[in-house]
Design a protein around this motif. Sequence first.
Motif, PDB file in Angstrom:
ATOM      1  N   LEU A 198       3.711  -6.013   3.765  1.00 30.31           N
ATOM      2  CA  LEU A 198       2.653  -5.855   4.650  1.00 30.31           C
ATOM      3  C   LEU A 198       2.669  -6.733   5.783  1.00 30.31           C
ATOM      4  CD1 LEU A 198       1.654  -4.690   1.537  1.00 30.31           C
ATOM      5  CD2 LEU A 198      -0.251  -4.237   2.697  1.00 30.31           C
ATOM      6  N   ARG A 199       2.472  -6.000   7.083  1.00 28.02           N
ATOM      7  CA  ARG A 199       2.293  -6.905   8.121  1.00 28.02           C
ATOM      8  C   ARG A 199       1.428  -6.409   8.966  1.00 28.02           C
ATOM      9  NH1 ARG A 199       7.218  -6.243  10.034  1.00 28.02           N
ATOM     10  NH2 ARG A 199       8.142  -8.130   8.881  1.00 28.02           N
ATOM     11  N   ASP A 200       0.489  -7.227   9.561  1.00 21.35           N
ATOM     12  CA  ASP A 200      -0.710  -6.712  10.609  1.00 21.35           C
ATOM     13  C   ASP A 200      -0.150  -6.742  12.016  1.00 21.35           C
ATOM     14  OD1 ASP A 200      -0.732  -9.465  11.292  1.00 21.35           O
ATOM     15  OD2 ASP A 200      -2.297 -10.037  10.229  1.00 21.35           O
ATOM     16  N   SER A 201      -1.029  -6.659  12.864  1.00 26.32           N
ATOM     17  CA  SER A 201      -0.724  -6.518  14.241  1.00 26.32           C
ATOM     18  C   SER A 201      -1.115  -7.806  15.174  1.00 26.32           C
ATOM     19  CB  SER A 201      -1.298  -5.439  14.958  1.00 26.32           C
ATOM     20  OG  SER A 201      -1.115  -4.114  14.201  1.00 26.32           O
ATOM     21  N   GLY A 202      -1.476  -8.951  14.549  1.00 27.85           N
ATOM     22  CA  GLY A 202      -1.910 -10.040  15.014  1.00 27.85           C
ATOM     23  C   GLY A 202      -0.768 -10.894  15.788  1.00 27.85           C
ATOM     24  N   GLN A 203      -1.140 -11.669  16.758  1.00 30.22           N
ATOM     25  CA  GLN A 203      -0.331 -12.600  17.267  1.00 30.22           C
ATOM     26  C   GLN A 203      -0.362 -14.071  17.081  1.00 30.22           C
ATOM     27  OE1 GLN A 203       2.128 -11.619  19.110  1.00 30.22           O
ATOM     28  NE2 GLN A 203       1.764  -9.709  18.763  1.00 30.22           N
ATOM     29  N   PRO A 204       0.444 -14.780  16.392  1.00 32.43           N
ATOM     30  CA  PRO A 204       1.577 -13.984  15.687  1.00 32.43           C
ATOM     31  C   PRO A 204       1.174 -13.327  14.490  1.00 32.43           C
ATOM     32  CG  PRO A 204       1.366 -16.256  15.014  1.00 32.43           C
ATOM     33  CD  PRO A 204       0.304 -16.076  15.918  1.00 32.43           C
ATOM     34  N   PRO A 205       1.994 -12.359  14.028  1.00 31.52           N
ATOM     35  CA  PRO A 205       1.615 -11.430  12.916  1.00 31.52           C
ATOM     36  C   PRO A 205       1.822 -12.147  11.639  1.00 31.52           C
ATOM     37  CG  PRO A 205       3.652 -10.673  13.701  1.00 31.52           C
ATOM     38  CD  PRO A 205       3.370 -11.975  14.529  1.00 31.52           C
ATOM     39  N   GLN A 206       0.809 -11.608  10.781  1.00 29.58           N
ATOM     40  CA  GLN A 206       0.601 -12.310   9.398  1.00 29.58           C
ATOM     41  C   GLN A 206       1.377 -11.175   8.246  1.00 29.58           C
ATOM     42  OE1 GLN A 206       0.108 -15.331   8.228  1.00 29.58           O
ATOM     43  NE2 GLN A 206      -0.819 -16.375   9.934  1.00 29.58           N
ATOM     44  N   GLN A 207       2.085 -11.621   7.374  1.00 30.19           N
ATOM     45  CA  GLN A 207       2.675 -10.571   6.510  1.00 30.19           C
ATOM     46  C   GLN A 207       2.456 -11.221   5.132  1.00 30.19           C
ATOM     47  OE1 GLN A 207       6.691  -9.961   7.573  1.00 30.19           O
ATOM     48  NE2 GLN A 207       7.585 -11.727   6.612  1.00 30.19           N
ATOM     49  N   ARG A 208       2.386 -10.347   4.109  1.00 25.31           N
ATOM     50  CA  ARG A 208       2.472 -10.668   2.587  1.00 25.31           C
ATOM     51  C   ARG A 208       3.465  -9.760   1.866  1.00 25.31           C
ATOM     52  NH1 ARG A 208      -2.174 -12.509  -0.029  1.00 25.31           N
ATOM     53  NH2 ARG A 208      -3.568 -12.098   1.717  1.00 25.31           N
ATOM     54  N   GLU A 209       3.953 -10.210   0.917  1.00 23.22           N
ATOM     55  CA  GLU A 209       4.677  -9.187  -0.285  1.00 23.22           C
ATOM     56  C   GLU A 209       4.024  -9.226  -1.367  1.00 23.22           C
ATOM     57  OE1 GLU A 209       9.065  -8.982  -2.104  1.00 23.22           O
ATOM     58  OE2 GLU A 209       8.758 -10.316  -0.383  1.00 23.22           O
ATOM     59  N   GLN A 210       3.625  -8.038  -1.714  1.00 26.60           N
ATOM     60  CA  GLN A 210       2.620  -7.683  -2.855  1.00 26.60           C
ATOM     61  C   GLN A 210       3.181  -6.353  -3.827  1.00 26.60           C
ATOM     62  OE1 GLN A 210      -1.224  -6.841  -1.457  1.00 26.60           O
ATOM     63  NE2 GLN A 210      -2.169  -6.467  -3.428  1.00 26.60           N
ATOM     64  N   PRO A 211       3.007  -6.936  -5.224  1.00 29.54           N
ATOM     65  CA  PRO A 211       3.665  -5.844  -6.184  1.00 29.54           C
ATOM     66  C   PRO A 211       2.801  -4.853  -6.449  1.00 29.54           C
ATOM     67  CG  PRO A 211       2.849  -7.800  -7.104  1.00 29.54           C
ATOM     68  CD  PRO A 211       2.731  -8.131  -5.820  1.00 29.54           C
TER      69      PRO A 211
END
Length: 797
Positions: free
Chosen positions: A568-581
């Motif tokens: 999952l990745r958001d639209s921020g600058q810089p973007p933040q992402q997370r891998e989730q089971p």
Amino acid sequence: MASRSQLLPTAFTLDHGLSWSQGLGLSSGAAGLQPRTLYPWRPAPALGRVRRAWVIPPISVSENHKRLPYPLVQIKSDKQQLGSVIYSIQGPGVDEEPRGVFSIDKFTGRVFLNAILDREETDRFRLRAFALDLGGSTLEDPTDLEIVVVDQNDNRPAFLQEVFTGHVLEGAAPGTYVTRAEATDADDPDTDNAALRYSILQQGGPELFSIDQHTGEIRTVQVGLDREVVATYNLTLQVADMSGEGLTATASAIISLDDVNDNAPEFTRDQLSMEAAEAVSGVDVGRLEVEDRDLPGSPNWVARFTILEGDPDGQFTIRTDPKTNEGVLSVAKPLDHESREHYELTVSVQNESPLQAAAPRAQRGQTTVHVRVQDANEAPVFPENPLRTSLAEGAPPGTPVAIFSARDPDTQQLQRISYSKDYDPEDWLQVDRATGRVQTQRVLSPASPFLKDGWYRAIILALDDGSPPSTSTGTLSIEILEVNDHAPVLAPASPSSLCSEPEQGPGLLLGATDEDLPPHGAPFLFQLSPRFPELSRNWSLSQVNVSHTRLRPRHQIPEGLHRLSLLLRDSGQPPQQREQPLNVTVCRCGPDGACLPGAAALRAGGAGVSLGALVICPAHAGPPPALLPLLVLLAALRSRFQQQPRDKGLLHGLQDDLRDNILNYDEQGGGEEDQDAYDINQLRHPAELPALSLPLGRPPLRRDAPFGHVPPQPHRVLPSSPADIASFISDGLEAADTDPSVPPYDTALIYDYEGDGSVAGTLSSILSSLGDEDQDYDYLRDWGPRFARLADMYGHP
């Protein structure tokens, strides 16, 4: 009395010497007069003439006649000798109201006036005269006699009002109508007794008004009406009858002059001097006095002031005092002594109403006002107020915010300014006392209640050291800029199951949330983890909106639990992402796209496993792990069904319980009248059993009973009273549970038709152990919605 054709003419003679013929006659009653005789009601002496009727003229008598009784007229008849005729009169004034005014001598026929007459009360009387013989027979036809009351000037004229009022504008032209006086006279309007004439007896000065002698209209006579000289005129009016020569009456006429703007307002002084304090507004500086001779309070008197010169920036304003009509000079905008110390204002004055064209112009319609500005200690001024700035969230202590400094407008005075905080609810800021520099002294919590829509507000004070000191306030608004410091999180899906077939069901809707505020949150990017390439071969993601996506299998997926990994990745600058089971349960679905329950899923797959097969499986091959909970449930249910009912109150209050119809079997009995499926004798009313005369013998065995195990049945004694019915049925249920040759009463069968006349209550043994609390069925909730229903029924309340 002779017939009409043989009657001699009768004569009546009037007072005035006139006489009429034709029966009755009238004669004068005045002494010294020899009346003549006429015959108005008989034919003329000439042969061949036809009789004609005569109209007797009215008899006049003056009102207020005081010599009473007064003879008016004499009636005579020539039908009989004198003394053999009786005369009478009738009508108003005789035998009708007013009674007793007139009378007649019945033997001589003389008519007398007996009372003083008032023409204004009754102006004429109409009487009827009769002539009878001594026997009471009519000698002549009745004759009309009219008596007219002659008017005398006995009433004085009277005005309709004691005081007449009128209005006229000052300066009105001659002949202008003012008002009208009216009077009446009760005398005869057709005589001079009521001929009225009007006149003005007194005007109290020059003859400025006249009155029409016939109509009573009052008009102006000449010019010169000036309200400022004489505002009201009082006239004495007279009215006289007899065309002005008779009786008189008087009244008053009050004539008021209405004001016109014929006087311009003027200032009482040509020059005025005043002082005003600087740095204030809305305060009065002084008053401008004026004079106006017009009516006070009227638009012709009210003054309006205008500043013609000396105030290009609109620093001053002038209003009118409604009581004194003075002009009040006040400060509209704060004055600054340092920029301008003196003002010279040219002010004019006019009325609300325009001045009459013929009015003289004012000699002092303008004045000059000198205003000197006083120096005062002014408060410091913030060049930018409020001051807006921004700061990133999570700023560490000591981060500069802004320099919020003020200037002192008192340039001619040497003063120092110091700064302090007036409002800082989180005690987040620190202000330098000498320079006004603002910086943070701690980290501001994002959850602060004083952070409104991302803004934090503080108030800074600036204080000079003048005498007396002066303080000003400045507002510092700080926008807390959002920082993208949180990665999106997958929101749990409920339920997290989907169909094994790609085209079945809606798929699994997945959503995400982010603790950051816009624009660092949605839209989110959903992606299968690149670390596991096989996920993209088996699954697909389709974006639904900025915060949701839909998961579907690409082909048929085996049933069971599958573990996936999403990025999952958001639209921020810089973007933040997370891998989730993500755990996904794949199930077999029905035609409607919903997952089938356990039993329905087995039938859909062609696995028709009977209860006996399930029981045998553990003995031969060992049960699979998925079957163990089901076998435990079946064992628990059988143990509960075999509980014996011991409560004799079984028949009371159980008919409405819905748990009698939980289990549905493929084979359903036909009720009490189904004689082929089971022996239903146990359901009969005890009183009916002897009447059935059923053959004795061994009943057929139940299919679910052990082969050859038929316990002997004890002899049951029929109840002797209705109160023993509950015990009778309870004992029958106990016998039925152990008797393999009778229907199993704990199967909760649903009969299509139960027959008529059954008075027994429910016999289901499902309800026979309500007091059994040694079983815990809460674990059934984990087996699915169908078993959760059983847990609600048999578990703890």
